[in-house]
Design a protein around this motif. Structure first.
Motif, PDB file in Angstrom:
ATOM      1  N   LEU A  49      -8.102  -3.086  49.436  1.00  0.00           N
ATOM      2  CA  LEU A  49      -7.055  -2.411  48.945  1.00  0.00           C
ATOM      3  C   LEU A  49      -6.410  -1.528  49.830  1.00  0.00           C
ATOM      4  N   VAL A  50      -5.260  -2.015  50.267  1.00  0.00           N
ATOM      5  CA  VAL A  50      -4.458  -1.132  51.347  1.00  0.00           C
ATOM      6  C   VAL A  50      -3.198  -0.683  50.521  1.00  0.00           C
ATOM      7  N   ALA A  51      -2.956   0.598  50.916  1.00  0.00           N
ATOM      8  CA  ALA A  51      -1.476   0.994  50.621  1.00  0.00           C
ATOM      9  C   ALA A  51      -0.812   2.156  51.442  1.00  0.00           C
ATOM     10  N   SER A  52       0.478   1.849  51.340  1.00  0.00           N
ATOM     11  CA  SER A  52       1.327   2.926  52.387  1.00  0.00           C
ATOM     12  C   SER A  52       0.860   4.404  52.221  1.00  0.00           C
ATOM     13  N   PRO A  53       1.162   5.208  53.066  1.00  0.00           N
ATOM     14  CA  PRO A  53       0.525   6.609  53.025  1.00  0.00           C
ATOM     15  C   PRO A  53       1.477   7.682  52.035  1.00  0.00           C
ATOM     16  N   ILE A  54       2.716   6.895  51.611  1.00  0.00           N
ATOM     17  CA  ILE A  54       3.597   7.690  50.895  1.00  0.00           C
ATOM     18  C   ILE A  54       3.176   7.918  49.517  1.00  0.00           C
ATOM     19  N   GLY A  55       3.428   9.154  48.720  1.00  0.00           N
ATOM     20  CA  GLY A  55       2.550   9.565  47.564  1.00  0.00           C
ATOM     21  C   GLY A  55       2.763   8.481  46.518  1.00  0.00           C
ATOM     22  N   ARG A  56       4.019   7.879  46.467  1.00  0.00           N
ATOM     23  CA  ARG A  56       4.252   7.035  45.193  1.00  0.00           C
ATOM     24  C   ARG A  56       3.528   5.863  45.361  1.00  0.00           C
ATOM     25  N   ALA A  57       3.204   5.442  46.640  1.00  0.00           N
ATOM     26  CA  ALA A  57       2.430   4.088  46.505  1.00  0.00           C
ATOM     27  C   ALA A  57       0.998   4.450  46.584  1.00  0.00           C
ATOM     28  N   GLN A  58       0.449   5.525  46.873  1.00  0.00           N
ATOM     29  CA  GLN A  58      -0.628   5.988  46.867  1.00  0.00           C
ATOM     30  C   GLN A  58      -1.335   6.123  45.274  1.00  0.00           C
ATOM     31  N   ARG A  59      -0.096   6.684  44.634  1.00  0.00           N
ATOM     32  CA  ARG A  59      -0.547   6.875  42.983  1.00  0.00           C
ATOM     33  C   ARG A  59      -0.589   5.569  42.397  1.00  0.00           C
ATOM     34  N   THR A  60       0.208   4.756  43.007  1.00  0.00           N
ATOM     35  CA  THR A  60       0.153   3.101  42.233  1.00  0.00           C
ATOM     36  C   THR A  60      -1.086   2.598  42.656  1.00  0.00           C
ATOM     37  N   ALA A  61      -1.661   2.660  43.994  1.00  0.00           N
ATOM     38  CA  ALA A  61      -2.759   2.227  44.413  1.00  0.00           C
ATOM     39  C   ALA A  61      -3.975   2.914  43.720  1.00  0.00           C
ATOM     40  N   GLU A  62      -3.931   4.056  43.488  1.00  0.00           N
ATOM     41  CA  GLU A  62      -4.971   4.780  42.629  1.00  0.00           C
ATOM     42  C   GLU A  62      -5.302   3.983  41.586  1.00  0.00           C
ATOM     43  N   ALA A  63      -3.975   3.466  40.735  1.00  0.00           N
ATOM     44  CA  ALA A  63      -4.377   2.874  39.328  1.00  0.00           C
ATOM     45  C   ALA A  63      -4.940   1.478  39.611  1.00  0.00           C
ATOM     46  N   VAL A  64      -4.709   0.879  40.732  1.00  0.00           N
ATOM     47  CA  VAL A  64      -5.297  -0.381  41.224  1.00  0.00           C
ATOM     48  C   VAL A  64      -6.537  -0.195  41.314  1.00  0.00           C
ATOM     49  N   ALA A  65      -7.123   0.935  42.144  1.00  0.00           N
ATOM     50  CA  ALA A  65      -8.520   1.134  42.454  1.00  0.00           C
ATOM     51  C   ALA A  65      -9.278   1.349  41.105  1.00  0.00           C
ATOM     52  N   ARG A  66      -8.751   2.179  39.926  1.00  0.00           N
ATOM     53  CA  ARG A  66      -9.338   2.333  38.830  1.00  0.00           C
ATOM     54  C   ARG A  66      -9.628   0.832  38.269  1.00  0.00           C
ATOM     55  N   ALA A  67      -8.673   0.107  38.230  1.00  0.00           N
ATOM     56  CA  ALA A  67      -8.853  -1.485  37.604  1.00  0.00           C
ATOM     57  C   ALA A  67      -9.618  -2.200  38.445  1.00  0.00           C
ATOM     58  N   THR A  68      -9.775  -2.088  39.804  1.00  0.00           N
ATOM     59  CA  THR A  68     -10.459  -3.141  40.458  1.00  0.00           C
ATOM     60  C   THR A  68     -11.923  -2.646  40.949  1.00  0.00           C
ATOM     61  N   GLY A  69     -12.117  -1.114  41.250  1.00  0.00           N
ATOM     62  CA  GLY A  69     -13.228  -0.761  41.622  1.00  0.00           C
ATOM     63  C   GLY A  69     -13.365  -0.575  43.256  1.00  0.00           C
ATOM     64  N   LEU A  70     -11.977  -0.836  43.728  1.00  0.00           N
ATOM     65  CA  LEU A  70     -11.949  -0.966  45.249  1.00  0.00           C
ATOM     66  C   LEU A  70     -11.398   0.616  45.717  1.00  0.00           C
ATOM     67  N   THR A  71     -11.614   0.728  46.929  1.00  0.00           N
ATOM     68  CA  THR A  71     -11.271   2.074  47.521  1.00  0.00           C
ATOM     69  C   THR A  71     -10.097   1.801  48.113  1.00  0.00           C
ATOM     70  N   VAL A  72      -9.222   2.839  48.081  1.00  0.00           N
ATOM     71  CA  VAL A  72      -7.909   2.630  48.814  1.00  0.00           C
ATOM     72  C   VAL A  72      -8.018   2.948  50.150  1.00  0.00           C
ATOM     73  N   GLU A  73      -7.443   2.095  51.067  1.00  0.00           N
ATOM     74  CA  GLU A  73      -7.147   2.304  52.578  1.00  0.00           C
ATOM     75  C   GLU A  73      -5.589   2.500  52.509  1.00  0.00           C
ATOM     76  N   THR A  74      -5.244   3.230  53.662  1.00  0.00           N
ATOM     77  CA  THR A  74      -3.868   3.560  54.159  1.00  0.00           C
ATOM     78  C   THR A  74      -3.768   2.883  55.300  1.00  0.00           C
ATOM     79  N   ASP A  75      -2.550   2.407  55.369  1.00  0.00           N
ATOM     80  CA  ASP A  75      -2.045   1.990  56.663  1.00  0.00           C
ATOM     81  C   ASP A  75      -0.457   2.278  56.625  1.00  0.00           C
ATOM     82  N   ALA A  76      -0.146   2.907  57.575  1.00  0.00           N
ATOM     83  CA  ALA A  76       1.506   3.573  58.046  1.00  0.00           C
ATOM     84  C   ALA A  76       2.493   2.164  58.084  1.00  0.00           C
ATOM     85  N   ARG A  77       1.793   1.215  58.450  1.00  0.00           N
ATOM     86  CA  ARG A  77       2.612   0.051  58.716  1.00  0.00           C
ATOM     87  C   ARG A  77       3.593  -0.351  57.151  1.00  0.00           C
ATOM     88  N   LEU A  78       2.777  -0.110  56.245  1.00  0.00           N
ATOM     89  CA  LEU A  78       3.325  -0.502  54.919  1.00  0.00           C
ATOM     90  C   LEU A  78       4.292   0.631  54.336  1.00  0.00           C
TER      91      LEU A  78
END
Length: 197
Positions: free
Chosen positions: A54-83
């Motif tokens: 699970l990879v997300a943009s570092p910007i907060g709105r993408a991180q908050r959305t990724a956190e929801a995905v992390a809860r649903a999937t059990g994955l850890t959020v990685e960050t990539d500035a290219r997104l």
């Protein structure tokens, strides 16, 4: 396979304010959209077996959305500035209508988000998107959920499919659907409807 999401609605989306790299919180609707997209992403990846990232943009709105995905999937959020979203330079924080009144020629093109003083160009963001795609494992081994933004998500899909500039920018940017990029094809999956309160 890539599962690609845009963040849920933000307060600045609602106000039609230019965000770019600037932070704006998810609205209550945006939080529900994030949860709906997360459930759908979890369902899609569960059908495909393990090995997902699970990879997300570092910007907060993408991180908050990724956190929801992390809860649903059990994955850890990685960050990539290219997104991250396109940088809109001096226009960030301003209303679209205000900037359109000052620069009608830029807004007339439909590519206004690349016209800001101090901001990024189409080529800048396309290079980021293409670089991110190039660094992924081969298609047969690819298992990535990516959380990005409206403009950058378009350019990721465009680079993946080899679309020209016009076709790339003509794509939808929903906050209640996700895309599956697999074997050169892009499929859209709509979430369960989420109503505003």
């Amino acid at each position: 396979m890539i599962i690609l999401l845009r963040h849920g609605e933000t307060f600045w989306n609602r106000e039609r304010r230019i965000q770019g790299h600037t932070e704006s919180d998810l609205t209550p609707l945006g939080l529900r959209q994030a949860e709906a997209m997360a459930r759908l992403a979890a369902d899609l990846v569960a059908r495909e077996g393990g090995g997902w990232r699970l990879v997300a943009s570092p910007i907060g709105r993408a991180q908050r959305t990724a956190e929801a995905v992390a809860r649903a999937t059990g994955l850890t959020v990685e960050t990539d500035a290219r997104l991250a979203e396109v940088c809109c330079g001096e226009w960030e924080g301003r209303l679209r209508a205000e900037v359109a009144e000052i620069h009608p020629e830029r807004f007339a093109t439909g590519e206004w988000f690349f016209g800001a003083p101090g901001g990024e160009t189409f080529e800048d963001v396309h290079a980021r998107a293409a670089s991110w795609l190039a660094d992924l494992p081969p298609e047969s081994e690819r298992r990535v959920i990516a959380v990005s933004h409206g403009v950058t998500g378009r350019l990721v899909r465009g680079a993946y499919a080899g679309l020209d500039r016009h076709a790339t920018l003509a794509q939808d940017v929903p906050q209640d659907a996700i895309y599956r990029l697999q074997n050169g094809q892009i499929d859209r999956f709509d979430c369960e409807p989420v109503e505003p309160v």
